[in-house]
Write a protein that holds these residues in place. Structure first.
Motif, mmCIF file in Angstrom:
data_model
loop_
_atom_site.group_PDB
_atom_site.id
_atom_site.type_symbol
_atom_site.label_atom_id
_atom_site.label_comp_id
_atom_site.label_asym_id
_atom_site.label_seq_id
_atom_site.Cartn_x
_atom_site.Cartn_y
_atom_site.Cartn_z
ATOM 1 N N ASN A 299 46.334 35.396 40.750
ATOM 2 C CA ASN A 299 46.363 36.136 39.491
ATOM 3 C C ASN A 299 46.210 35.118 38.362
ATOM 4 O OD1 ASN A 299 47.438 37.487 37.036
ATOM 5 N ND2 ASN A 299 47.709 39.179 38.473
ATOM 6 N N ARG A 300 45.327 35.409 37.445
ATOM 7 C CA ARG A 300 44.976 34.441 36.398
ATOM 8 C C ARG A 300 45.764 34.604 35.107
ATOM 9 N NH1 ARG A 300 38.730 35.818 37.098
ATOM 10 N NH2 ARG A 300 39.698 37.843 37.352
ATOM 11 N N PHE A 301 46.746 35.496 35.074
ATOM 12 C CA PHE A 301 47.467 35.765 33.834
ATOM 13 C C PHE A 301 48.064 34.492 33.230
ATOM 14 C CE2 PHE A 301 51.375 36.741 31.484
ATOM 15 C CZ PHE A 301 50.881 37.595 30.511
ATOM 16 N N TRP A 302 48.851 33.759 33.977
ATOM 17 C CA TRP A 302 49.546 32.599 33.415
ATOM 18 C C TRP A 302 48.587 31.506 32.963
ATOM 19 C CZ3 TRP A 302 54.207 33.637 31.866
ATOM 20 C CH2 TRP A 302 54.911 34.681 32.474
ATOM 21 N N PRO A 303 47.564 31.140 33.766
ATOM 22 C CA PRO A 303 46.601 30.146 33.276
ATOM 23 C C PRO A 303 45.811 30.628 32.048
ATOM 24 C CG PRO A 303 46.435 30.349 35.662
ATOM 25 C CD PRO A 303 47.351 31.442 35.185
ATOM 26 N N VAL A 304 45.458 31.913 32.022
ATOM 27 C CA VAL A 304 44.706 32.445 30.889
ATOM 28 C C VAL A 304 45.588 32.488 29.638
ATOM 29 C CG1 VAL A 304 43.595 34.550 30.002
ATOM 30 C CG2 VAL A 304 43.006 33.689 32.273
ATOM 31 N N LEU A 305 46.837 32.886 29.792
ATOM 32 C CA LEU A 305 47.756 32.915 28.658
ATOM 33 C C LEU A 305 47.859 31.529 28.027
ATOM 34 C CD1 LEU A 305 49.585 35.196 27.464
ATOM 35 C CD2 LEU A 305 51.465 34.137 28.717
ATOM 36 N N HIS A 306 47.993 30.510 28.865
ATOM 37 C CA HIS A 306 48.054 29.138 28.352
ATOM 38 C C HIS A 306 46.710 28.700 27.772
ATOM 39 C CE1 HIS A 306 48.891 24.948 27.880
ATOM 40 N NE2 HIS A 306 47.986 24.633 28.783
ATOM 41 N N GLY A 307 45.641 28.986 28.482
ATOM 42 C CA GLY A 307 44.309 28.590 28.012
ATOM 43 C C GLY A 307 43.963 29.189 26.658
ATOM 44 N N GLY B 145 43.054 38.510 40.562
ATOM 45 C CA GLY B 145 41.975 37.807 41.251
ATOM 46 C C GLY B 145 40.939 38.758 41.826
ATOM 47 N N LEU B 146 41.283 40.039 41.954
ATOM 48 C CA LEU B 146 40.340 41.045 42.455
ATOM 49 C C LEU B 146 39.314 41.458 41.403
ATOM 50 C CD1 LEU B 146 42.884 43.341 44.337
ATOM 51 C CD2 LEU B 146 41.414 41.551 45.306
ATOM 52 N N ASN B 147 39.563 41.120 40.141
ATOM 53 C CA ASN B 147 38.657 41.498 39.056
ATOM 54 C C ASN B 147 37.575 40.423 38.918
ATOM 55 O OD1 ASN B 147 37.338 42.336 36.784
ATOM 56 N ND2 ASN B 147 39.112 42.197 35.419
ATOM 57 N N ALA B 148 36.506 40.574 39.673
ATOM 58 C CA ALA B 148 35.426 39.586 39.673
ATOM 59 C C ALA B 148 34.480 39.766 38.488
ATOM 60 C CB ALA B 148 34.642 39.673 40.977
ATOM 61 N N HIS B 149 34.640 40.837 37.718
ATOM 62 C CA HIS B 149 33.752 41.089 36.584
ATOM 63 C C HIS B 149 33.994 40.116 35.434
ATOM 64 C CE1 HIS B 149 32.375 44.706 38.509
ATOM 65 N NE2 HIS B 149 33.611 45.173 38.566
ATOM 66 N N TRP B 150 35.168 39.512 35.391
ATOM 67 C CA TRP B 150 35.522 38.627 34.292
ATOM 68 C C TRP B 150 35.817 37.231 34.827
ATOM 69 C CZ3 TRP B 150 36.128 39.490 28.985
ATOM 70 C CH2 TRP B 150 35.871 40.792 28.561
ATOM 71 N N SER B 151 35.130 36.243 34.301
ATOM 72 C CA SER B 151 35.443 34.862 34.646
ATOM 73 C C SER B 151 36.713 34.442 33.917
ATOM 74 C CB SER B 151 34.295 33.935 34.242
ATOM 75 O OG SER B 151 34.236 33.833 32.821
ATOM 76 N N ARG B 152 37.317 33.380 34.395
ATOM 77 C CA ARG B 152 38.518 32.867 33.722
ATOM 78 C C ARG B 152 38.188 32.477 32.286
ATOM 79 N NH1 ARG B 152 42.417 28.004 35.860
ATOM 80 N NH2 ARG B 152 43.403 27.584 33.871
ATOM 81 N N ALA B 153 37.061 31.826 32.067
ATOM 82 C CA ALA B 153 36.677 31.406 30.711
ATOM 83 C C ALA B 153 36.495 32.607 29.788
ATOM 84 C CB ALA B 153 35.399 30.573 30.759
ATOM 85 N N ALA B 154 35.890 33.673 30.281
ATOM 86 C CA ALA B 154 35.704 34.869 29.455
ATOM 87 C C ALA B 154 37.046 35.523 29.148
ATOM 88 C CB ALA B 154 34.774 35.854 30.156
ATOM 89 N N MET B 155 37.957 35.510 30.121
ATOM 90 C CA MET B 155 39.298 36.056 29.869
ATOM 91 C C MET B 155 40.031 35.231 28.818
ATOM 92 S SD MET B 155 40.950 37.194 33.444
ATOM 93 C CE MET B 155 40.103 38.298 34.526
ATOM 94 N N VAL B 156 39.952 33.916 28.933
ATOM 95 C CA VAL B 156 40.598 33.049 27.943
ATOM 96 C C VAL B 156 40.068 33.376 26.554
ATOM 97 C CG1 VAL B 156 40.749 30.662 27.113
ATOM 98 C CG2 VAL B 156 41.202 31.173 29.519
ATOM 99 N N ALA B 157 38.768 33.554 26.435
ATOM 100 C CA ALA B 157 38.177 33.860 25.128
ATOM 101 C C ALA B 157 38.702 35.188 24.576
ATOM 102 C CB ALA B 157 36.655 33.888 25.236
ATOM 103 N N GLU B 158 38.839 36.197 25.427
ATOM 104 C CA GLU B 158 39.322 37.500 24.959
ATOM 105 C C GLU B 158 40.803 37.440 24.594
ATOM 106 O OE1 GLU B 158 38.973 41.130 23.454
ATOM 107 O OE2 GLU B 158 37.307 39.941 24.207
ATOM 108 N N PHE B 159 41.609 36.763 25.398
ATOM 109 C CA PHE B 159 43.024 36.595 25.056
ATOM 110 C C PHE B 159 43.151 35.808 23.749
ATOM 111 C CE2 PHE B 159 43.861 38.279 29.135
ATOM 112 C CZ PHE B 159 45.219 38.296 29.436
#
Length: 194
Positions: free
Chosen positions: A55-63, A163-177
């Motif tokens: 799950n990318r929540f914690w890395p994305v929140l920090h990023g 991690g099941l949401n393959a439509h969004w890359s980690r970088a794109a999630m970081v940008a939206e957050f």
């Protein structure tokens, strides 16, 4: 994170609930309330939100700059000192969010409205567009800031960090957050990490 719960512990966690993470007395006001769809089994077994590996929540929140360092799920209590909180749309733990009925998600939306009315966060950030569409009856909603408000609370829909949401890359999630973080900082002084 340490050892993952074994299969028996995960099965016992099915249908369990976990406590919200909310600021208490002496903490800054609640600036952003993150709302997951529902707890997964690893989260319910550990009592920590977004605890499943991958799950990318914690890395994305920090990023995105919400936290000064990468927090582990077991450190979720640190969010309160930053004016951040976590809840879930539906409280019942399942292996997958698609095990929830639409009625459960709609009921979760009503519970969420009551929580927002009581706590008055600056922003409600729903992580999962499908859950938002169902709970709020906004079938055409897209990721980003929503035109609706709950009282004084703005609403922002974020991509699901699973991690099941393959439509969004980690970088794109970081940008939206990060877009949400920038808007939260525009509202004035507070503890949204800089």
């Amino acid at each position: 994170m340490g050892r993952l719960p074994d299969r028996e512990a995960l099965e016992r966690a099915r249908d369990a609930t976990i406590d919200d993470v909310l600021p208490g007395p002496g903490d800054p006001p609640l600036r952003v309330l993150f709302c997951g769809i529902n707890p997964g089994l690893v989260s319910a077994a550990t009592g920590h939100h977004f605890a499943r590996p991958g799950n990318r929540f914690w890395p994305v929140l920090h990023g995105a700059g919400f936290t000064p360092r990468l927090l582990a799920p077991a450190e979720q209590g640190e969010l309160a000192r930053l004016g951040l909180g976590i809840t879930n749309m539906a409280p019942r733990a399942t292996a997958r969010a698609d095990e929830l009925s639409d009625d459960e998600v709609v009921a979760g939306g009503e519970r969420l409205r009551a929580l927002v009315a009581a706590r008055e966060p600056g922003w409600l950030a729903v992580v999962g567009i499908g859950a938002y569409r169902t709970a709020f009856g906004r079938r055409d909603a897209a990721v980003g800031e929503q035109p609706d408000r709950l009282g004084t609370t703005g609403i922002w829909v974020l991509p699901n960090p699973s991690g099941l949401n393959a439509h969004w890359s980690r970088a794109a999630m970081v940008a939206e957050f990060a877009r949400l973080r920038a808007r939260a900082r525009e509202q004035g002084p507070g503890q949204v990490y800089c």
